[in-house]
Design a protein around this motif. Structure first.
Motif, short mmCIF file in Angstrom:
data_model
loop_
_atom_site.label_atom_id
_atom_site.label_comp_id
_atom_site.label_asym_id
_atom_site.label_seq_id
_atom_site.Cartn_x
_atom_site.Cartn_y
_atom_site.Cartn_z
N GLY A 16 44.83 32.38 -25.94
CA GLY A 16 43.17 32.56 -26.30
C GLY A 16 42.12 32.51 -25.43
O GLY A 16 41.09 33.26 -25.36
N TRP A 17 42.20 31.77 -24.22
CA TRP A 17 41.42 31.34 -23.37
C TRP A 17 40.95 32.81 -22.55
O TRP A 17 39.70 33.46 -22.27
N CYS A 18 41.80 33.44 -22.17
CA CYS A 18 41.72 34.78 -21.19
C CYS A 18 41.11 35.75 -21.95
O CYS A 18 40.32 36.49 -21.68
N ALA A 19 41.55 35.80 -23.50
CA ALA A 19 40.72 36.90 -24.22
C ALA A 19 39.53 36.71 -24.55
O ALA A 19 38.61 37.68 -24.54
N ASP A 20 39.03 35.36 -24.56
CA ASP A 20 37.49 35.10 -24.95
C ASP A 20 36.68 35.72 -23.92
O ASP A 20 35.76 36.11 -24.02
N ARG A 21 37.40 34.97 -22.67
CA ARG A 21 36.75 35.35 -21.23
C ARG A 21 36.45 37.09 -21.20
O ARG A 21 35.38 37.53 -20.76
N GLY A 22 37.55 37.88 -21.49
CA GLY A 22 37.30 39.42 -21.13
C GLY A 22 36.42 39.96 -22.40
O GLY A 22 35.36 40.71 -22.09
N GLY A 23 36.23 39.19 -23.45
CA GLY A 23 35.33 39.74 -24.49
C GLY A 23 34.17 39.40 -23.84
O GLY A 23 32.98 40.34 -24.36
N ARG A 24 33.80 38.23 -23.75
CA ARG A 24 32.33 38.17 -23.11
C ARG A 24 31.79 38.91 -21.96
O ARG A 24 30.81 39.35 -22.03
N GLU A 25 32.57 39.27 -21.02
CA GLU A 25 32.38 39.97 -20.00
C GLU A 25 32.12 41.38 -20.54
O GLU A 25 31.19 42.15 -19.92
N ALA A 26 32.83 42.00 -21.48
CA ALA A 26 32.54 43.36 -22.06
C ALA A 26 31.25 43.33 -22.79
O ALA A 26 30.58 44.34 -22.53
N ARG A 27 31.03 42.34 -23.59
CA ARG A 27 29.66 42.34 -24.21
C ARG A 27 28.54 42.09 -23.17
O ARG A 27 27.60 43.01 -23.38
N SER A 28 28.67 41.51 -22.39
CA SER A 28 27.43 41.36 -21.16
C SER A 28 27.28 42.67 -20.50
O SER A 28 26.24 43.40 -20.23
N LYS A 29 28.50 43.43 -20.34
CA LYS A 29 28.17 44.63 -19.48
C LYS A 29 27.54 45.75 -20.80
O LYS A 29 26.61 46.49 -20.40
N ARG A 30 28.00 45.52 -21.90
CA ARG A 30 27.36 46.63 -22.78
C ARG A 30 25.92 46.18 -23.05
O ARG A 30 24.88 47.00 -23.19
N GLU A 31 25.53 45.01 -23.28
CA GLU A 31 24.08 44.55 -23.20
C GLU A 31 23.28 44.87 -22.00
O GLU A 31 22.29 45.29 -22.08
N MET A 33 24.11 47.50 -20.06
CA MET A 33 23.51 49.07 -20.26
C MET A 33 22.75 49.37 -21.21
O MET A 33 22.01 50.33 -21.20
N GLN A 34 22.69 48.69 -22.44
CA GLN A 34 21.61 49.01 -23.42
C GLN A 34 20.27 48.69 -23.12
O GLN A 34 19.51 49.49 -23.39
N LYS A 35 20.28 47.56 -22.29
CA LYS A 35 19.06 47.06 -21.63
C LYS A 35 18.33 48.24 -20.68
O LYS A 35 17.04 48.63 -20.82
N SER A 36 19.12 48.82 -19.84
CA SER A 36 18.86 49.82 -18.94
C SER A 36 18.72 51.25 -19.56
O SER A 36 17.41 51.92 -19.04
N GLU A 37 19.14 51.35 -20.52
CA GLU A 37 18.92 52.81 -21.27
C GLU A 37 17.85 52.56 -22.14
O GLU A 37 16.75 53.55 -22.28
N CYS A 38 17.39 51.20 -22.60
CA CYS A 38 16.28 51.18 -23.36
C CYS A 38 15.21 51.28 -22.49
O CYS A 38 13.96 51.63 -22.86
N HIS A 39 15.26 50.54 -21.19
CA HIS A 39 14.17 50.58 -20.14
C HIS A 39 13.83 52.14 -19.69
O HIS A 39 12.79 52.55 -19.60
N ARG A 40 14.84 52.78 -19.59
CA ARG A 40 14.76 54.25 -19.27
C ARG A 40 13.95 54.98 -20.47
O ARG A 40 13.11 55.77 -20.34
N SER A 41 14.33 54.89 -21.59
CA SER A 41 13.76 55.43 -22.73
C SER A 41 12.22 55.25 -22.91
O SER A 41 11.32 55.90 -23.14
#
Length: 291
Positions: A16-31, A33-41
């Motif tokens: 469970g520990w490694c899966a939680d860590r990977g999910g957090r990293e993926a969410r941070s990357k998506r966030e 990317m969303q922030k950069s796209e929002c800034h560009r828009s």
């Protein structure tokens, strides 16, 4: 476990520990990317909005300039000057035609106007509350009549103020000085053609000024005017046909006779003015005299 950490090795991930860590990293990357796209828009929207604001402001400025120009043109067309030209008021007849020194002139100034503007006439008009008068630069009796008297006589043909008043009043006042007889008689050969030009002028006011000047001259020179009257009486005879000038001309002829003039005028239809007396006759009939 402790031995593995001491050797720098990470323990084997639990389920469970490694899966939680990977999910957090993926969410941070998506966030991220969303922030950069929002800034560009946001930047793109600001650019579009800025260009629109610039276009709006420029179009507003153009509309403002157009409105100002329209107001100026409408104010110029609706100004009192233009309205007076289109619809003259009855009071305009009471105001003399005044020369505008700042306006564009449709023709070159007359000889008298040019001489007056250059200071060739040593007097100026003084506006009074009741009537106008002339102010001479030096006493008129000290001024030479040649060519001042002739210049003033030429000004009798003017039709604009102040030239009309200056010429008329200057001519009269100059003939009132002491010794005017001796100064005016030698100028008669040059003065009579100028007076004749005023008497044949189409403007009625010019003719009246010329007629008054002729009577004023006869008061000064007396019988010396007889040799020159024949050049003037023809002009008077033409105006005598006009009813409104019949009385002024008759009065002027009587004054010329009183001043020593010898007058003989013939008109179509058999009328003759002889030495101030009116002689009338019918066609082909002898003339009789009315005292």
């Amino acid at each position: 476990m402790l031995a593995q950490r001491a050797l720098g090795k990470s323990p084997t991930c639990g389920g469970g520990w490694c899966a939680d860590r990977g999910g957090r990293e993926a969410r941070s990357k998506r966030e991220a990317m969303q922030k950069s796209e929002c800034h560009r828009s946001v930047q793109l929207r600001n650019r579009v909005t800025g260009n629109f604001d610039q276009r709006t402001s420029s179009s507003a400025q153009i509309k403002h300039r157009t409105a100002v120009q329209q107001r100026k043109s409408s104010s110029s067309t609706s100004s009192p000057e233009s309205a007076r030209k289109l619809h003259p008021r009855p009071s305009d007849k009471l105001n003399p035609k005044t020369i505008n020194p700042f306006g564009e002139q449709s023709r070159a100034p007359s000889a008298f106007a040019a001489i007056y503007s250059k200071g060739g006439v040593p007097c100026r008009l003084v506006h009074g509350s009741v009537k106008h008068r002339l102010q001479w630069e030096c006493p008129p009796e000290k001024l030479p009549f040649d060519p001042l008297l002739i210049t003033l006589a030429e000004g009798l043909r003017e039709t604009k103020h102040p030239y009309t008043f200056v010429s008329k009043e200057g001519f009269r006042e100059l003939l009132l000085v002491t010794g005017a007889l001796e100064k005016a008689v030698p100028l008669l050969p040059r003065l009579i053609p100028v007076l004749k030009a005023a008497l044949v002028h189409l403007d009625d006011e010019v003719f009246e000024r010329g007629l008054n000047a002729l009577v004023q001259l006869s008061v000064v020179v007396g019988p010396s005017l007889n040799d020159h009257l024949k050049h003037l009486l023809t002009s008077l005879s033409r105006r005598l046909r006009d009813k409104k000038f019949k009385e002024p001309i008759t009065t002027a002829l009587q004054k010329l006779e009183q001043n020593g003039g010898s007058i003989e005028m013939r008109f179509p239809g058999g009328c003759v003015v002889l030495s101030g007396r009116l002689v009338c006759s019918l066609e082909n009939a002898p003339m009789h005299t009315e005292e």
